[in-house]
Design an enzyme around this catalytic site. Structure first.
Site, mmCIF file in Angstrom:
data_model
loop_
_atom_site.group_PDB
_atom_site.id
_atom_site.type_symbol
_atom_site.label_atom_id
_atom_site.label_comp_id
_atom_site.label_asym_id
_atom_site.label_seq_id
_atom_site.Cartn_x
_atom_site.Cartn_y
_atom_site.Cartn_z
ATOM 1 C CD GLU A 3 8.331 4.198 -0.535
ATOM 2 O OE1 GLU A 3 7.119 4.444 -0.701
ATOM 3 O OE2 GLU A 3 8.752 3.138 -0.037
ATOM 4 C CG HIS A 43 8.087 2.883 4.652
ATOM 5 N ND1 HIS A 43 6.761 2.523 4.575
ATOM 6 C CD2 HIS A 43 8.610 2.577 3.435
ATOM 7 C CE1 HIS A 43 6.498 2.044 3.381
ATOM 8 N NE2 HIS A 43 7.602 2.055 2.673
ATOM 9 C CG HIS A 73 3.658 0.900 0.037
ATOM 10 N ND1 HIS A 73 3.858 2.129 -0.533
ATOM 11 C CD2 HIS A 73 4.853 0.549 0.556
ATOM 12 C CE1 HIS A 73 5.129 2.493 -0.374
ATOM 13 N NE2 HIS A 73 5.745 1.553 0.277
#
Lengths: 243, 243, 243, 243
Positions: C80, C99, C169
């Site tokens: 990612e 993230h 997520h």
């Protein structure tokens, strides 16, 4: 003046305990009134409570001006030291003040639900905890108590009590000793957590007013020292005998 | 009398485990009936459970009077020791008593929701946990069980059970050994936490009464020692083989 | 280039802090824009944040291609990493990106409740936190942002803000320094937790828009460094002076 | 047979990780199918997972009979070992089984709410988690799976899935390796916790079925090893490279 030195160590320990028990995080602070000068108080320079050492402690007059100007040039003070001075000014009986962002108290401040003692050991927070909203008189600010005007407005809301909530910000606690202020802060957080859980389960039977008074009347060194000794151990601090 | 010495070590370990697992905080206590004198019990002096050493353990008769008067002059006993004596007096089968302020049990006491076992390993708390309110007979007090009269009233509410809640205060647990009392205390807290969460999600299928009986019937050393060994390790205590 | 070496140490520290404070678990990552090459960023190879060492840090161009091809053969990069490049591409002001799967933010993403600041120190998350759902444009995927197309779509949803949620997520945070990005990530989690609790208690008085602006305006090194110093200590890292 | 020795070390590590991450407490267990004998599995003697050493691992046939009768005389096996054998018997694809009392899964079992994945990394638990109630076929028991008949009934409910809940008791997880079974167990607990919180906030958008399939399809060593390495570090165990 050994008494002052011991008191400073006690204040450092209070910082470490409050951090270790999750009552303060990187912010929040605890002060003590100067033992010989009723118009002064001791408070750390601006630093996370978990890091504070004896050399970080500074002396302020009640208006929040540092007594040692040279030290103040090296060390930035807390922006919100005015909370402490304003409480000491209004309340001659108060010897120690804690300001924190204790997590479970926040939902009470932002929803307006009244925090009230439901567990005997939490009676020290007072019959009910008043809520202060800085927006009422000061409008759009960063919510920080950065002047005596704000400090005095908050102290007025605290009134004769032991604790008050600050909307969107945290709480202030006023004790008759460092150990007492730490004790009230710890049980304010616990009561908030338990009250939040109880509210989801049904109608709460809070302590009866007479019970609150009875608990407060008997909360002395016997009780405070037992908790203090325990918290010292957890925080890796020796127990100093003070006061 | 090596047996007594080992039992005292076991009692110290019980204090440390209860503190380490969050069942007691700075307050709360655990006792054991004297192995040779059924009319006496062993309990620490007034001290946070996490700090207790073998030298802190005192001997009391069932009325809460310390046997060693000289030791009692140096060491203050727990105000609430009467809980222990009153349970031993009413219940000859009970060998160990825990009094705690276990956090998840408090919301049940103040809202009046009945605590009932929903997890097999929690069946030891009994079919349902009775609630005692000191205010019913004693009115406005500091909620502390500081007399045999209060202790006996609480013991009566406990009845033949393993646990009882105290409104605005905590819980009492009665076991047939130290390990058993610690085990019940630990799973009383867990059941309370899980029941609180389950209540928010819908209607609960509690254990069937026959299931509770079946679990209780098979909860012996095989089960108790596995948990005890684990808790000892976590609390940094050696496992002593007792009883 | 001592500056780069210090920045890499700072990045390692950021990983350790985020892991230690429960903001990332075995997954999640934090990057910093290259100080001399605005079209590159620094990010660890694919590894749990708690384990990361300086030697794990790799250099990528904004499209997510590793600059050192030989290192890339030995070390697999994060799938990612495109999140980072896409944010740096769209937002020249952003110097650091996090993230994470910060636990309390997840319920907001899956229920569609809007996360908004209610505690002064959480104002840094922005006036309200937008929600991005990968399914809207990309349909049934493993929800991983594994292409620049997905990264750009997410960055667009973030817009000019500091944080955005990703349905099912996690979240993305954009800071003007490593310390700032870590700070926002930490207080995004706290705000989510407190908002969840407050929602169960009643109607919430969020920070006034003017309060949010006032807090953001004064959140600088004085504030960031106090928290950073504290988190370093907890994570067992030295505080490096950077930037 | 170095492979077997490494696998036993891996199994010990799995026990320590599950204990350290709060997925098992003093009870619960994890097994692995014997690498050379598909009709046998390896499982510790009855002991708290946090305490288990390589020397505690025993070998059983699928009916739960210990292979080494002498060792079995010294070491009591787990009463519920039948869970493991029954799953291996029905599911040739399964190489590792975990049985736990993972706290957040319990409220789902007792209220009958269906546990479903809402976070991408939790997709491994399966599209939805079936619930087994021992009372349906076996009536009032101590809820323990102490026979092959009960084990087979539970395994049937698990079916082709990765996890199943047991009412008033816990959960069973079936993985294609030790690391996979530990991974699914960890994220089953997390999903349960997040789903519980989300349910209190509103209607949940679970993962789309196609998303669940996409995540499962790409969950391999790249993902499992990252988490494993992290959990090993936290549990104070070295990472062994196996399989």
């Amino acid at each position: 003046m050994p008494k002052l030195k011991d008191l400073i160590e006690e204040l450092v320990t209070a910082n470490r305990i409050l951090a270790n028990e999750g009552i303060v995080d990187s912010f929040g602070h605890v002060s003590v009134r100067h033992p010989d000068r009723k118009d002064r108080y001791l408070l750390s320079r601006a630093r996370a409570p978990e890091r504070i050492e004896a050399s970080d402690i500074m002396e302020f007059n009640l208006d929040g001006e540092p007594v040692d100007v040279r030290k103040a040039k090296r060390f930035a003070p807390y922006t919100e030291r005015f909370i402490h001075g304003a409480v000491y000014e209004l309340r001659p009986d108060v010897q120690s003040v804690v300001h924190n962002h204790s997590p479970s108290t926040i939902p009470f401040g932002v929803t307006g639900n009244t925090l009230k003692p439901l567990l005997h050991i939490c009676a020290s927070i007072g019959h009910e905890v008043p809520l202060w909203d800085s927006h009422d008189r000061f409008g759009d600010t960063a919510l920080l108590v950065n002047s005596m005007a704000m400090g005095r407005d908050l102290a007025k809301r605290l009134g004769k009590g032991r604790s008050a909530l600050m909307r969107g910000h945290g709480a202030v606690v006023a004790g008759n000793s460092i150990r007492h202020a730490v004790f009230v802060s710890y049980y304010l957080e616990l009561n908030a957590k338990l009250q939040m859980q109880s509210m989801a389960m049904g109608r709460i039977k809070y302590l009866y007013p007479g019970e609150v008074d009875a608990v407060v009347a008997r909360t002395g060194p016997y009780t405070l020292n037992r908790a203090w000794e325990n918290w010292c151990r957890r925080a890796g601090r020796k127990t100093k005998e003070v006061g």
